[in-house]
Design a protein around this motif. Sequence first.
Motif, short mmCIF file in Angstrom:
data_model
loop_
_atom_site.label_atom_id
_atom_site.label_comp_id
_atom_site.label_asym_id
_atom_site.label_seq_id
_atom_site.Cartn_x
_atom_site.Cartn_y
_atom_site.Cartn_z
N GLY A 93 0.84 -1.20 0.00
CA GLY A 93 0.00 0.00 0.00
C GLY A 93 0.87 1.24 0.00
N ASP A 94 0.24 2.40 -0.23
CA ASP A 94 0.98 3.67 -0.33
C ASP A 94 0.76 4.54 0.91
OD1 ASP A 94 1.73 2.95 -2.94
OD2 ASP A 94 -0.15 3.76 -3.75
N GLY A 95 1.66 5.47 1.14
CA GLY A 95 1.49 6.42 2.24
C GLY A 95 2.80 7.07 2.62
N ALA A 96 2.73 7.95 3.62
CA ALA A 96 3.93 8.65 4.09
C ALA A 96 3.82 8.95 5.58
CB ALA A 96 4.11 9.96 3.33
N GLY A 97 4.96 8.92 6.25
CA GLY A 97 5.02 9.30 7.66
C GLY A 97 6.24 10.18 7.88
N ALA A 98 6.12 11.12 8.81
CA ALA A 98 7.22 12.06 9.04
C ALA A 98 7.42 12.30 10.53
CB ALA A 98 6.90 13.40 8.36
N GLY B 132 -1.41 -2.27 4.84
CA GLY B 132 -0.56 -3.18 4.08
C GLY B 132 0.90 -2.82 4.30
N ASN B 133 1.77 -3.30 3.42
CA ASN B 133 3.19 -3.01 3.54
C ASN B 133 3.50 -1.73 2.77
OD1 ASN B 133 5.98 -2.91 3.35
ND2 ASN B 133 6.24 -5.08 2.86
N THR B 134 3.82 -0.66 3.49
CA THR B 134 4.12 0.62 2.84
C THR B 134 5.62 0.89 2.83
OG1 THR B 134 3.77 1.80 4.90
CG2 THR B 134 1.88 1.67 3.42
N SER B 135 6.42 -0.17 2.91
CA SER B 135 7.88 -0.08 2.80
C SER B 135 8.45 0.95 3.78
CB SER B 135 8.24 0.21 1.33
OG SER B 135 9.63 0.18 1.14
N ALA B 136 9.22 1.91 3.30
CA ALA B 136 9.91 2.86 4.20
C ALA B 136 8.95 3.74 4.99
CB ALA B 136 10.87 3.74 3.39
N ALA B 137 7.67 3.79 4.57
CA ALA B 137 6.71 4.65 5.28
C ALA B 137 6.08 3.94 6.46
CB ALA B 137 5.61 5.10 4.31
N SER B 138 6.29 2.63 6.59
CA SER B 138 5.44 1.87 7.51
C SER B 138 5.68 2.21 8.98
CB SER B 138 5.54 0.37 7.23
OG SER B 138 6.57 -0.24 7.95
N ILE B 139 6.93 2.39 9.39
CA ILE B 139 7.19 2.69 10.81
C ILE B 139 6.70 4.10 11.18
CG2 ILE B 139 9.02 3.06 12.53
CD1 ILE B 139 10.32 0.49 11.53
#
Length: 313
Positions: free
Chosen positions: A161-166, A269-276
């Motif tokens: 899945g897609d997304g972003a965290g900061a 889902g798995n958002t790769s580098a955004a997941s944590i």
Amino acid sequence: MTDLYSKIVSTGSYLPQKIYTNHDIEKLVDTSHDWIVERTGIISRHIADENESSVDMAYEASCKAIERSNLKNNDIDLILVATTTPERKFPSTAVLLQSLLNNNKASAFDVNAACTGFIYALDIADKYIKGGFAKNVLVVGTEKITSLIDWSDRNTCVLFGDGAGAVILTASQTPGLISNTIGSDGSYKDLLTVNTDTEVIEMRGNDVFKIAVNTMGKLAKKTLENSDYSVNNIDWLIPHQANSRIIKAVAKKINLSEDKIIMTVDKHGNTSAASIPLALDYGVNTGMVKKDHLIIFEAFGAGFTWGSTLLKF
Ligand code: UT7
């Protein structure tokens, strides 16, 4: 001289509006909601629009984190973006983000360590702050990972899945980040990869699964052994969100009860580098993660790469 630490002072995240449920994916490939839930824990994932890029998502997440930090955009002196899905080959995603933020003070660059990218970026940020080279660092994980999906491959298309965290990290007299460990082993390069000729994710899922559990389990144990804390002191495990079975197996390896896991893989889902950073912001927004909580991040990804962070929030 007093010790200098880096501390997360705020978080933010962004998820695209469009949601694909498992039932939507049942229409694309020979799979079932029950199989996906049982084998991965995933129920739905967010999918970015065609004209929505990893930079756009990074911007939305960053604005929230900056607003909550009470800093101004130009107070940020380093921007690090962890991504495997940059909008352009160059300039970097971090520089494009800097431009959207109208920031003209920071140095900015990307970090690619696949799903471990956010932990690698935190490690760099921590060293810049401890070394006195930066004071306020914006660290982002952002992925339009569904742009790398072959929607006819059931082995992979159900997972991502897609997304972003900061987060904003600032220099502090108190911890903050207590320890950070990163590692990699390129001999596993072909087990999880995107080749430039096909541009889609190829994965030997079962092999990746076993190595992920072992590596993150050992890493979490070692992180605690090398610290002044025991598993009983941990308030939250916030791991990379690839598969709920992997996450639960890692918790079991360190004897951590499952109610101390922030779990978002069901929704993201798995958002790769955004997941944590997405899971961290979810924990903050739901009131689970509170000031002074002891948190352990655990990540594992293509390479293989891995990383672990122990921190006081
Ligand atoms: O983010 C970086 C790290 N990534 C990961 O950590 C992902 C690690 N891997 C995994 O999460 C799991 O290995 C998967 C979820 C990808 C797969 O689960 P598994 O339990 O390892 O399944 P498997 O690959 O061993 O496949 C079992 C069966 C196979 O059928 P046969 O050969 O037993 O007849 C697959 O063909 O499940 C089949 N299968 C599916 N069935 C329905 C594979 N994908 C699907 C699917 N729907 N989507």
